[in-house]
Motif scaffolding. Structure first.
Motif, PDB file in Angstrom:
ATOM      1  N   GLY A 255       0.823  -1.193   0.000  1.00  0.00           N
ATOM      2  CA  GLY A 255       0.000   0.000   0.000  1.00  0.00           C
ATOM      3  C   GLY A 255       0.860   1.247   0.000  1.00  0.00           C
ATOM      4  N   LEU A 256       0.297   2.342  -0.484  1.00  0.00           N
ATOM      5  CA  LEU A 256       0.955   3.632  -0.446  1.00  0.00           C
ATOM      6  C   LEU A 256       0.021   4.599   0.259  1.00  0.00           C
ATOM      7  N   ARG A 257       0.466   5.138   1.390  1.00  0.00           N
ATOM      8  CA  ARG A 257      -0.349   6.101   2.112  1.00  0.00           C
ATOM      9  C   ARG A 257       0.066   7.503   1.695  1.00  0.00           C
ATOM     10  N   VAL A 258      -0.892   8.240   1.144  1.00  0.00           N
ATOM     11  CA  VAL A 258      -0.678   9.619   0.714  1.00  0.00           C
ATOM     12  C   VAL A 258      -1.542  10.488   1.610  1.00  0.00           C
TER      13      VAL A 258
ATOM     14  N   THR B 164      -3.799   0.684  -2.798  1.00  0.00           N
ATOM     15  CA  THR B 164      -3.161  -0.631  -2.962  1.00  0.00           C
ATOM     16  C   THR B 164      -2.335  -0.616  -4.241  1.00  0.00           C
ATOM     17  N   GLY B 165      -1.311  -1.450  -4.273  1.00  0.00           N
ATOM     18  CA  GLY B 165      -0.426  -1.475  -5.430  1.00  0.00           C
ATOM     19  C   GLY B 165       0.058  -2.869  -5.762  1.00  0.00           C
TER      20      GLY B 165
ATOM     21  N   ALA C 297      17.263  -4.316 -12.401  1.00  0.00           N
ATOM     22  CA  ALA C 297      18.183  -4.080 -11.283  1.00  0.00           C
ATOM     23  C   ALA C 297      17.559  -4.347  -9.932  1.00  0.00           C
ATOM     24  N   GLY C 298      16.257  -4.432  -9.869  1.00  0.00           N
ATOM     25  CA  GLY C 298      15.569  -4.637  -8.601  1.00  0.00           C
ATOM     26  C   GLY C 298      14.092  -4.860  -8.829  1.00  0.00           C
ATOM     27  N   VAL C 299      13.252  -4.051  -8.174  1.00  0.00           N
ATOM     28  CA  VAL C 299      11.807  -4.146  -8.368  1.00  0.00           C
ATOM     29  C   VAL C 299      11.240  -2.739  -8.437  1.00  0.00           C
ATOM     30  N   SER C 300       9.960  -2.659  -8.792  1.00  0.00           N
ATOM     31  CA  SER C 300       9.247  -1.387  -8.705  1.00  0.00           C
ATOM     32  C   SER C 300       7.886  -1.633  -8.088  1.00  0.00           C
ATOM     33  N   PHE C 301       7.520  -0.774  -7.145  1.00  0.00           N
ATOM     34  CA  PHE C 301       6.177  -0.750  -6.577  1.00  0.00           C
ATOM     35  C   PHE C 301       5.367   0.235  -7.421  1.00  0.00           C
ATOM     36  N   ARG C 302       4.225  -0.191  -7.926  1.00  0.00           N
ATOM     37  CA  ARG C 302       3.451   0.677  -8.812  1.00  0.00           C
ATOM     38  C   ARG C 302       2.044   0.874  -8.248  1.00  0.00           C
TER      39      ARG C 302
ATOM     40  N   PRO D  32       2.699  13.924   3.061  1.00  0.00           N
ATOM     41  CA  PRO D  32       3.645  12.839   3.382  1.00  0.00           C
ATOM     42  C   PRO D  32       3.220  11.535   2.718  1.00  0.00           C
ATOM     43  N   MET D  33       4.218  10.757   2.292  1.00  0.00           N
ATOM     44  CA  MET D  33       3.953   9.478   1.639  1.00  0.00           C
ATOM     45  C   MET D  33       4.683   8.374   2.386  1.00  0.00           C
ATOM     46  N   HIS D  34       3.999   7.238   2.582  1.00  0.00           N
ATOM     47  CA  HIS D  34       4.591   6.091   3.260  1.00  0.00           C
ATOM     48  C   HIS D  34       4.286   4.825   2.469  1.00  0.00           C
ATOM     49  N   LEU D  35       5.312   4.020   2.259  1.00  0.00           N
ATOM     50  CA  LEU D  35       5.134   2.694   1.665  1.00  0.00           C
ATOM     51  C   LEU D  35       4.779   1.722   2.783  1.00  0.00           C
TER      52      LEU D  35
END
Length: 545
Positions: free
Chosen positions: A381-384, A390-391, A398-403, A416-419
């Motif tokens: 989840g991404l809290r804005v 939800t993502g 090189a790694g991963v991406s959360f979308r 503020p944003m929190h993963l």
């Protein structure tokens, strides 16, 4: 266990547990199932743009100009950000077409920003107009390239839209063209039109599980179907089978078993594609529920997509894409800190906010062979501000991406944003003290129970010729499954040739199945190498500063 084999398992450990789906490849495989209506003509918006995504806007806000079908489909595919960005003016109408051999290919809409590129297209032929039952189109190649012939996106085909009476499809990628304006080309080669077909089989839900079945001459593309095993347990009928093909590309015809009751096909409640070393063989394991009395006496049939007509040729549609406004309104922020991802540690890299998507990228650290536990969080989840989106997690080079899908509303830079990562799966090593002995495996199924850490594990085993099949499970809901077993034989530690988890009706008991090839008769000693513990309440909150 010898060192070489242990290193091999460790290198693959993060792939064994809840692997990250390759959604870009998955997207290509499901192009032939897309139903994308064409939205109205729109122009690039000139209004300033700062973005904030909220759960309410993603789920409830449908702009007046949006196509309901397009909006609904995008929400189901977690692509609502594309629709939202389009309706806010971040996209363009293309309406360019190419004709060859009586087939017209039209590009309708295109959208690109700092995170992805997408376009919609349609197909129309006289055969589509006149022949009933055509539901899918498949290309040998469908690609989007820039003026330097760099590949930006790929697709597979299109699906019939009853409302517009044509085949429609969609292409998406995350390789972006350079510059504010780019000359792009959609190229398609060699088209096949397909319809659904149903081939009756001499097999019934009551058929003896030991009775072999091989059906041949299914079609020009599908050589045969062989039922490897079929058994009933309580209300479930499990069938494992192999479909042989004349070319590996025909796996896209999606051949699968159906139960036929009163003339109507009934799909399996759960279907699993199994690993196969032969590219001309498609192996499947299907589970049917037998609660419905109509199913208990039903006959089987093979359902697949049948080629109806083919067109040899090439379609090229050049067009110009304007990315200036979308790029100007994107935000990129460098990130710092480490997070656990898919069984390994990653370094946070960048936060990229664009009109259609928020993306958080990482770079993977080298895998630590001395690991004690590997943590994978299965919910993202991404809290804005006060809202949470939800993502999904995507593999990158090189790694991963959360979308996360976004909606052009508000000012994200001021919030503020929190993963948020939760619902943990923890992979742990098993010690050699947890060995289990299988007494005289034979064709009849047997079960033995043994301890693994705090869990009681049920080992169900049986022989298929010289192959040993082992199913592992536990009644403890905190048990997520044995990731890997190994079997000592003739001085070597053997790993299973085939491994899969599948039986959705036992999701809380970590059911896994492994097949060991050419195992000698007599007692067999097995060792679990790693196993999974589920901690659904475990959570990690990471500020994105």
């Amino acid at each position: 266990m010898n060192e070489a084999i242990e290193r091999s398992i460790l290198r693959n450990a993060e792939r064994q547990l809840d692997p990250i789906p390759d959604f870009d490849s998955m997207w290509a495989r499901i192009q032939d199932r897309l139903l994308l209506p064409v939205a109205g003509d729109k122009r690039i918006s000139k209004k300033p743009y700062l973005i904030a995504a909220t759960a309410a806007s993603l789920l409830l806000s449908v702009p007046a100009m949006a196509s309901p079908q397009l909006w609904d489909w995008m929400k189901q595919m977690q692509r609502s950000g594309i629709t939202a960005a389009w309706d806010a003016g971040y996209g363009q109408s293309v309406e360019r077409k190419a004709e060859a051999n009586g087939v017209t290919l039209t590009v309708h809409q295109a959208l690109a920003d700092s995170n992805r590129i997408a376009l919609t297209f349609s197909l129309l032929t006289e055969a589509v107009k006149s022949e009933s039952g055509i539901r899918t189109a498949m290309f040998d190649r469908l690609s989007l390239t820039d003026e330097n012939e760099q590949l930006l996106a790929t697709g597979a085909g299109a699906t019939w839209d009853e409302h517009d009476r044509r085949l429609k499809g969609y292409v998406e990628g995350n390789r972006l063209p350079e510059g504010e304006r780019s000359q792009l080309t959609l190229t398609a080669e060699n088209l096949i039109l397909l319809r659904e077909a149903l081939k009756p089989l001499p097999l019934n839900a009551r058929t003896d599980s030991g009775a072999p079945l091989i059906a041949t001459d299914l079609s020009q593309e599908l050589r045969s179907l062989k039922v490897e095993s079929m058994h009933q347990e309580q209300n479930r009928l499990t069938v494992e089978y192999t479909v042989s093909m004349t070319d590996s590309k025909w796996s896209s015809l999606n051949p699968s078993l159906r139960l036929i009751s009163s003339g109507q096909p009934i799909a399996a409640s759960f279907a699993n594609v199994l690993p196969s070393d032969n590219p001309l063989e498609l192996k499947r394991k299907d589970i049917f529920l037998l609660d419905d009395p109509r199913v208990q006496d039903a006959d089987f049939a093979l359902q697949y997509l049948e080629p109806v007509r083919s067109y040899i040729g090439q379609w090229n549609i050049p067009f110009e894409l304007n990315m200036k406004q979308a790029n100007q309104t994107s935000i990129t922020r460098q990130l710092q800190g480490d997070i656990p991802v898919a069984g390994g540690m990653h370094q946070l890299d960048k936060l990229v906010v664009s009109p259609s998507q928020i993306r958080v990228t990482t770079k993977a650290y080298p895998f630590d062979p001395q690991w004690k536990e590997l943590i994978t969080y299965r919910k993202l989840g991404l809290r804005v501000g006060e809202e949470t989106i939800t993502g999904s997690l995507f593999g990158e080079s090189a790694g991963v991406s959360f979308r996360f899908e976004t909606h052009p509303d508000g000012e994200i830079s001021k919030k503020p944003m929190h993963l948020i990562m939760s619902d943990a799966s923890i992979q742990k090593r098993a010690g050699s003290q947890y060995q289990v002995t299988l007494i005289q495996p034979q064709a009849a199924r047997k079960t033995v129970s043994a301890k693994l850490d705090r869990f009681t594990i049920n080992y169900t085993y049986y022989k298929q010729g010289s192959d040993l099949v082992v199913e592992t499970s536990s009644d403890d809901p905190a048990f997520g499954g044995i990731v890997r077993l190994f079997l000592p034989q003739d001085g070597r530690d053997l790993l299973a040739d085939e491994k899969f988890s599948g039986d959705p009706f036992h999701r809380t008991n970590g059911t896994r199945t492994e097949i060991f090839r050419k195992i000698k008769d007599g007692d067999v000693v097995l060792y679990p190498f790693t196993y999974v513990v589920l901690e659904p309440e475990r959570k990690q909150v990471i500020p994105l500063q």
